[in-house]
Scaffold this motif. Structure first.
Motif, PDB file in Angstrom:
ATOM      1  N   LYS A 202       9.111  12.507  92.161  1.00 54.76           N
ATOM      2  CA  LYS A 202      10.405  12.347  91.471  1.00 54.76           C
ATOM      3  C   LYS A 202      10.623  13.365  90.342  1.00 54.76           C
ATOM      4  O   LYS A 202      11.187  13.024  89.297  1.00 54.76           O
ATOM      5  N   ALA A 203      10.207  14.571  90.538  1.00 58.65           N
ATOM      6  CA  ALA A 203      10.400  15.583  89.493  1.00 58.65           C
ATOM      7  C   ALA A 203      11.870  15.736  89.121  1.00 58.65           C
ATOM      8  O   ALA A 203      12.206  16.070  87.981  1.00 58.65           O
ATOM      9  N   PHE A 204      12.742  15.461  90.081  1.00 52.45           N
ATOM     10  CA  PHE A 204      14.177  15.633  89.794  1.00 52.45           C
ATOM     11  C   PHE A 204      14.664  14.748  88.654  1.00 52.45           C
ATOM     12  O   PHE A 204      15.614  15.101  87.959  1.00 52.45           O
ATOM     13  N   GLU A 205      14.000  13.616  88.443  1.00 55.30           N
ATOM     14  CA  GLU A 205      14.405  12.741  87.335  1.00 55.30           C
ATOM     15  C   GLU A 205      14.169  13.434  85.994  1.00 55.30           C
ATOM     16  O   GLU A 205      14.981  13.330  85.076  1.00 55.30           O
ATOM     17  N   VAL A 206      13.060  14.133  85.904  1.00 56.17           N
ATOM     18  CA  VAL A 206      12.775  14.882  84.681  1.00 56.17           C
ATOM     19  C   VAL A 206      13.691  16.098  84.587  1.00 56.17           C
ATOM     20  O   VAL A 206      14.214  16.429  83.517  1.00 56.17           O
ATOM     21  N   ALA A 207      13.902  16.740  85.743  1.00 52.37           N
ATOM     22  CA  ALA A 207      14.770  17.924  85.760  1.00 52.37           C
ATOM     23  C   ALA A 207      16.153  17.570  85.225  1.00 52.37           C
ATOM     24  O   ALA A 207      16.753  18.327  84.454  1.00 52.37           O
ATOM     25  N   ARG A 208      16.650  16.421  85.630  1.00 44.97           N
ATOM     26  CA  ARG A 208      17.977  16.001  85.178  1.00 44.97           C
ATOM     27  C   ARG A 208      18.013  15.901  83.652  1.00 44.97           C
ATOM     28  O   ARG A 208      18.940  16.400  83.003  1.00 44.97           O
ATOM     29  N   ILE A 209      16.985  15.288  83.081  1.00 45.65           N
ATOM     30  CA  ILE A 209      16.939  15.138  81.622  1.00 45.65           C
ATOM     31  C   ILE A 209      16.843  16.498  80.942  1.00 45.65           C
ATOM     32  O   ILE A 209      17.547  16.776  79.971  1.00 45.65           O
ATOM     33  N   VAL A 210      15.987  17.351  81.490  1.00 43.83           N
ATOM     34  CA  VAL A 210      15.828  18.691  80.908  1.00 43.83           C
ATOM     35  C   VAL A 210      17.160  19.428  80.926  1.00 43.83           C
ATOM     36  O   VAL A 210      17.567  20.061  79.945  1.00 43.83           O
TER      37      VAL A 210
END
Lengths: 351, 351
Positions: free
Chosen positions: A263-271
């Motif tokens: 789920k890296a995309f969840e962090v990407a969204r925040i970044v």
DNA sequence: CTGAAAGCGCTTACAG
DNA sequence: CTGAAAGCGCTTACAG
């Protein structure tokens, strides 16, 4: 083919041995009812002529139908990780269809042990000749394979492994090593003194695989690059407080983040939303959302494990083991593929 | 198999159409000598029942033998790059042996146009049904394929491509893009202001492939990362003066080197001997010497192009095109694989 | 313990 | 233009 390039047939062996093709066949398949004398004579001829059976003819003549069962997590749409292994299973099925192989696919809910157990019962009911499964639930898998062992039904694990069982093969990453790779990449791209985050996304227990990756990452950072400036952070993307806490933590000094599940995309969204510029993000698995952030440049590297190939090879391994009777690798660690925005396209388009 | 899961045979179609199996066969293979009325009736039934021929039976009955020829550079030992495609060609040959396919492998000397021409003559002499080749020499390849075109013999290119010809497929990298990948990686690991070297090894003209890589590298550095602090250096590893010059050049300020052909190990040796510490080296292809320097940490990244798979897929594509009669991808760009010391082992061990 | 015969699904001469 | 028959190499009852 023998050394002279001539094709040796059962008929040839039979006439050389002075017996009928039926007798040769009995020897080849160890079906007994042949005098020891004839058996040895035939085996000698087979060996000398280097006889190789014609698998095409064998398959056509063979009345035996093989039934394989696969058991993997269900997927709702083509975005899901588990679509890929399923595609591979189907590709293999098509390829071996004419060899009288039927593959029945079963799916369970990853969040429900009951659904796993239910499907296992269904699989045992159809009496398969071979089973391919993703052993997500440990105890239930052990219970299943005990029954398969009793019936001498071979089984193969994909995606993650459970040690100490009698699966004929495992197809998937060495997860510890794939943690090593992620840490190595991060080490290249962030300054030596920079702070690093190891992130877990979601509220459920991390899987075996994620845990092993985490161990690999930490081991590399501590023992190879000699770092101890990394912290571990949990993120529940459903919980706004958790998001806020995460955002605050990564806002200060953090230059690198590795997400240990898919789920890296969840962090990407925040970044992205926060507008943080100097954070290098590394994730696992080619979910469409991950891929988008990779192409955008928010994610630097994704590490992929060829899930389609795991499904394909898994079925082909059952086929080779049961039908062709070739030896199968017990542990088949797939390559740990490194993807960037620059090489992702050809990776996705391939096969 | 039709929708009901029953297997449809030619016999079934024949009895539904009120004709004999022979007539159905004539329609399926477009051999004519069937009334238009019967032809249409049979085609309709085939379509409605979604008949799929049993390839196993077809192959067994088929008297036709197919002869494929391959033409690749010769290799002296297992260290050579060209061993890998050859391995792939052999693996495919074994797999399709029982389908009456023979593959004859031809080899030429990469440094001799004459040897290429000679082998071409030999290949034309055996009248192959399909050809796989590495089109190292442009003009001679064009002359060859002209003759193949006349005889309607399909051919496939691997490793590098020549545009504008009628090859049914190309299997290999997009070399420009693989230059992009190398530049991208270097960009990650060297400081923004650092000097970069693009190195050519050897005295012969750089191949098409190396040239395209170089273009990709330069394009990325100039247009994407906005750098112009890169220089191009030639190295003749046989010439001690050239080595000395190279050594002096990279000794000052250079932090990154990309070698555009497969000889990165020549640069690695110099870097190691000179004891230069802060140089990041990126190369292509998994020659054993390259791999050793990768594991040692002298080379940071190697970029690989799955040569074994090029050979394997090349033969399988000829097989699928000619025998199974499925559609083949015209351009089959293989993934641009990124290898580090941490993921090389599983890559090498994997088939 | 052994052999002759039939059959897997498709293709190929051959006779009409 | 069409069909009956033989055959590809192997396997499988069946009769002896």
């Amino acid at each position: 083919m023998n050394a002279l390039g001539k094709k040796i047939r059962i008929k040839d062996i039979a006439s050389l041995a002075g017996v009928s093709p039926g007798t040769v066949d009995r020897v080849i398949h160890n079906r007994g009812q042949v005098t020891e004398e004839n058996r040895l004579k035939i085996l000698k001829i087979i060996d000398e002529l280097d006889y190789k059976p014609n698998l095409v003819a064998r398959s056509l003549a063979n009345k035996k139908n093989y039934l394989f069962a696969s058991l993997c997590p269900e997927f709702l749409n083509s975005n899901d990780y588990w679509k890929a292994p399923d595609d591979g299973i189907q590709r293999a099925s098509r390829e071996i269809l004419n060899f009288n192989i039927t593959v029945r696919r079963f799916y369970f809910d990853q969040n429900s042990v009951q659904s796993f157990q239910k499907k296992i019962k269904e699989i045992l009911d159809i009496k398969p000749d071979g089973v391919l499964l993703s052993p997500v639930f440990r105890d239930e898998t052990i219970a299943l394979v005990k029954q398969l062992d009793e019936k001498d039904v071979p089984y193969i694990f994909i995606d993650s492994n459970i040690e100490g069982l009698r699966n004929i093969s495992y197809l998937g990453h060495n997860s510890f090593q794939s943690g090593y790779v992620a840490a190595r990449l991060l080490d290249y791209i962030v300054p030596a003194e920079a702070k690093i985050v190891i992130a877990r996304i979601g509220v459920t227990e991390p899987s075996n695989q994620a845990t092993h990756r985490e161990e690999g990452i930490k081991h590399y950072l501590k023992n190879i690059s000699g770092k101890d400036n990394f912290i571990q952070l949990d993120l529940d993307p459903e919980n706004s407080k958790s998001i806020e806490r995460f955002r605050n933590q990564i806002g200060k000094e953090v230059r690198g983040i590795i997400v240990i599940n898919s789920k890296a995309f969840e962090v990407a969204r925040i970044v992205k939303e926060t507008g943080l510029k100097d954070i290098n993000l590394i994730g696992y698995d080619l979910l469409p959302e991950n891929i988008n952030y990779l192409k955008e440049g928010i994610i630097s590297f994704l590490i992929a494990q060829r899930p389609e190939e795991q499904g394909y090879k898994g079925i082909m391994s059952l086929f080779n083991h049961l039908v062709i009777k070739t030896d199968i690798e017990r542990e088949n660690f797939l390559p740990i593929d490194i993807l960037t925005a620059e090489n992702i396209e050809y990776y996705l388009n391939y096969i």
